[in-house]
Design an enzyme around this catalytic site. Structure first.
Site, PDB file in Angstrom:
ATOM      1  CE1 TYR A 161      -3.702   2.388   0.599  1.00  0.00           C
ATOM      2  CE2 TYR A 161      -2.871   2.764   2.822  1.00  0.00           C
ATOM      3  CZ  TYR A 161      -3.751   3.073   1.807  1.00  0.00           C
ATOM      4  OH  TYR A 161      -4.674   4.062   1.999  1.00  0.00           O
ATOM      5  CG  HIS A 199      -7.810   6.159  10.739  1.00  0.00           C
ATOM      6  ND1 HIS A 199      -7.460   6.800   9.577  1.00  0.00           N
ATOM      7  CD2 HIS A 199      -7.912   4.835  10.416  1.00  0.00           C
ATOM      8  CE1 HIS A 199      -7.337   5.900   8.598  1.00  0.00           C
ATOM      9  NE2 HIS A 199      -7.619   4.715   9.077  1.00  0.00           N
ATOM     10  CE1 TYR A 258      -6.009  -4.075   8.019  1.00  0.00           C
ATOM     11  CE2 TYR A 258      -6.940  -1.869   7.920  1.00  0.00           C
ATOM     12  CZ  TYR A 258      -5.903  -2.713   8.255  1.00  0.00           C
ATOM     13  OH  TYR A 258      -4.765  -2.203   8.834  1.00  0.00           O
ATOM     14  CG  HIS A 259     -10.879   0.028   7.103  1.00  0.00           C
ATOM     15  ND1 HIS A 259     -11.151  -0.531   5.872  1.00  0.00           N
ATOM     16  CD2 HIS A 259      -9.712   0.692   6.970  1.00  0.00           C
ATOM     17  CE1 HIS A 259     -10.186  -0.209   5.032  1.00  0.00           C
ATOM     18  NE2 HIS A 259      -9.313   0.527   5.666  1.00  0.00           N
ATOM     19  CE  LYS A 287      -9.611  11.974  14.534  1.00  0.00           C
ATOM     20  NZ  LYS A 287      -8.336  11.195  14.535  1.00  0.00           N
ATOM     21  CG  ASP A 296      -6.780  11.203  11.633  1.00  0.00           C
ATOM     22  OD1 ASP A 296      -7.054  10.152  11.049  1.00  0.00           O
ATOM     23  OD2 ASP A 296      -6.404  11.267  12.816  1.00  0.00           O
TER      24      ASP A 296
END
Length: 658
Positions: free
Chosen positions: A13, A538, A168-169, A532, A536
């Protein structure tokens, strides 16, 4: 022994700084034996902004490559024949747009390229509301964009995977194996139902739609359980596509997936241990022939420290190559067929997933479960439980909560050289480049293309052709997204914090008492703002801090992701908070954090300490402390209760309380 299998597609990646620099990286990786490309886009690109937008400050070229228009994508793939390449693009909200650009670049290389293009657009918007946070539009219009992409590619690009359902996440956000399987398959149901109900694909071709659905999964270090999870995925997908959609051809029902192994489990402490973690996680998705990944990309050993260098990515590629070419793994049939232990575990996971899928179905499906906040709160609660087990030592993490004594690590002797850094001039060059691009276009062609896009978006027309016209006219990523924002609107997903359930056994009594006593002494209930800044998305760490702060007795102000420094300062003033906690994982901390500190000072809030958490190298931490930040926390700081205690101490000091 059976005939030796072909190895899976091997990717890393990658993408950073600029299209030209990323192109050079891709060429080097292909020369080293990588067999596919996996494109990382920067956060402005992923969220539909150009590099000169206010929210792009500090984010350009950090976690991926900025792609602002057709010229950028052409430069990214310069000299790489796309009709002979397998390209995975980790792009979601603007996936249709990026695929439109990709087609135009491929056609410029070869006018007959479309039918032979192979690769994947991630295009799973549901998990963006739950974990990565790079959504733009509300769930309904977002699902429409996914539907349009699938319906278009089935005929025009028959070898392309138009959507990559991403569990995945979900695991990174806290999902248990059962939740990961259930929520991913519930997403697949929503996507397939939407395509079927759109009327864009003839019923007799629906098997082609199912055949092009792929998945992108996670593999944790509990590799036996993870391998069983993949076998459960295979079993459930086969029965789902047969029973719900009537797909008779077993080849069209095949569960096809790629994998990036777990990044959440990578540790900043003793990072050399990450290598063996990555190998074990890779085994989970390669050992079982009947549930083997079709493509694998591995993180680098130092991703908990910062951006990996090309050498670090090469190391991860070599891990795959040694397993595929030196070992005898690919010479055998499935190693686990007939094992009662494996069969029992697979059955247990599948049964749990079916029950959870039924629960989501009763709520009205996965979109309704997103909008109600159920899925997000379930993940936040699971993640809180996992953190509590690590903090208590119930879950052992070598080098973090056990076996922590260590020799000096030669890999990190010079920590500044142990990770990749992005030249600060990257952003200014990207800003100048996109402004120059706009100045050189045919303004009437741009206006006409954008008007067609908005008209088609307001009706039922598939948006791919309008987007391709925009690409040819020189429309930018930010302009494409802005046009659709004007039709679809924007969206802020539920944070899941208020409904999250605290894990049992977390001892907070002493900190809770300090919070209460401090509030009594200063005459106000202690208020902590969690912010935040930047793009971003996440938010897992920020959510866990918010939950622990709530349970410690703070009044928590958390408005979610993607806020400008000015918005965070305004919220701090409006809520009259006593401390501000900022979470930054994208590498933009040196730009956005000082802007918040300056804003608070200008607003007269000199007595409000600011703490920062994220992947922050020691040198950057020292710079932030010099800018007025009170404390910096990184992934090695696993005890959130201690963190709360430290924040109380900072508040007492700032307020002049002895």
């Amino acid at each position: 022994m059976s005939e030796r299998d072909r190895p899976w597609v091997m990717r890393t990646y990658a993408g950073h700084s600029s299209p030209a620099e990323s192109n050079a990286l891709y060429r080097r990786n292909l020369e080293k034996g990588q067999t596919g490309l996996s494109v990382a886009f920067d956060l402005p690109t992923q969220t539909g902004y150009d590099s000169d937008h206010e929210l792009a400050r500090g984010e350009v070229g950090k976690v991926g490559v900025p792609i602002q228009h057709l010229g950028d994508l052409a430069a990214l793939f310069d000299g790489i024949p796309l009709d002979r390449m397998n390209t995975s693009m980790t792009i979601n909200a603007p996936a249709l747009w990026m695929l439109a650009l990709y087609q135009e670049v491929a056609l410029a290389q070869n006018p007959d390229a479309l039918a032979s293009l192979s690769g994947t657009t991630q295009n799973d918007i549901v998990k963006e509301y739950l974990s990565r946070g790079t959504y733009i539009f509300p769930p309904g219009p977002s699902l429409r964009l996914t539907t349009d992409t699938i319906a278009y590619t089935v005929s025009a690009m028959p070898r392309w995977n138009p959507v990559n359902i991403c569990s995945y996440h979900l695991q990174e956000a806290g999902a248990t194996p059962v939740q990961e399987v259930a929520f991913a398959l519930s997403t697949a149901i929503a996507v397939l139902d939407a395509v079927r109900d759109s009327g864009q694909v003839a019923p007799e071709r629906f098997g082609d739609v199912v055949q092009r659905i792929s998945f992108f999964v996670n593999a944790g270090v509990r590799f036996v359980e993870e391998m069983c999870k993949m076998r459960a995925f295979v079993e459930l997908w086969d029965s789902l596509t047969l029973e719900r959609y009537g797909i008779e051809d077993a080849r069209q029902r095949r569960f096809r997936y790629g994998v990036q192994v777990n990044s959440l489990g990578l540790t900043e402490a003793q990072p050399e241990n990450n290598v063996q973690r990555i190998v074990l996680e890779m085994l989970a998705v390669t050992l079982s022939k009947n549930a083997r990944a079709r493509a694998v990309q591995l993180p680098a050993w130092n991703e908990a420290l910062g951006l990996p260098r090309p050498w670090d990515q090469q190391w991860s590629l070599r891990l795959q190559q040694v397993l595929a070419y030196e070992s005898d793994l690919l010479e055998y049939d499935d190693l686990f067929e007939g094992s009662p232990v494996i069969a029992a575990k697979v059955s247990s996971l599948a049964e749990g997933a079916r029950a959870e899928m039924a629960r989501v179905e009763e709520m009205g499906g996965v979109i309704a479960a997103v909008e109600s906040g159920y899925l997000k709160s379930a993940l936040v609660s699971s993640h809180a439980g996992r953190r509590a087990r690590v903090e208590s030592g119930e879950d052992v993490v070598v080098g973090v909560n056990r076996f922590t004594s260590t020799e000096p690590n030669p890999l990190t002797t010079d920590l500044g050289a142990a990770v990749q850094t992005v030249d600060p001039s990257v952003a200014s060059r990207a800003v100048s480049a996109v402004q120059a691009w706009r100045d050189c276009r045919d303004a009437s062609a741009v206006a006409s293309a954008l008007e067609r896009l908005k008209t088609d978006a307001a009706g039922p027309t598939n948006l791919m052709e309008a987007s391709r016209e925009c690409a040819r006219a020189g429309v930018t990523t930010g302009e494409w997204a802005a046009a659709l924002r004007s039709v679809f609107g924007e969206y802020r997903a539920p944070t899941g914090v208020s409904a999250a359930v605290a894990p049992p056994g977390a001892s907070l009594s002493s900190v809770r008492e300090r919070v209460r006593r401090t509030g009594d002494e200063i005459g106000a209930h202690l208020r902590l703002l969690i912010g935040k800044p930047g793009l971003d998305g996440h938010s897992n760490g920020a959510e866990q801090v918010a939950v622990r702060a709530r349970d410690a007795g703070f009044e928590v102000v958390y408005q979610g992701i993607r806020l400008t420094p000015a918005q965070i300062v305004a919220a701090a003033v409006a809520e009259d908070v006593h401390a501000v906690g900022l979470s930054v994982l994208s590498g933009s901390h040196l730009e956005v954090v000082p802007a918040v500190v300056r804003g608070l000072r200008e607003a007269g809030m000199h007595d409000v300490p600011v703490v920062v958490g994220g992947i922050i190298p020691p040198g950057d931490a020292r710079k932030l402390l010099a800018e007025g930040v009170s404390a910096v926390f990184t992934p090695k700081d696993i005890d959130l209760t201690d963190m709360m205690d430290h924040i109380v101490t900072l508040i007492r000091t700032a307020q002049g309380v002895r």
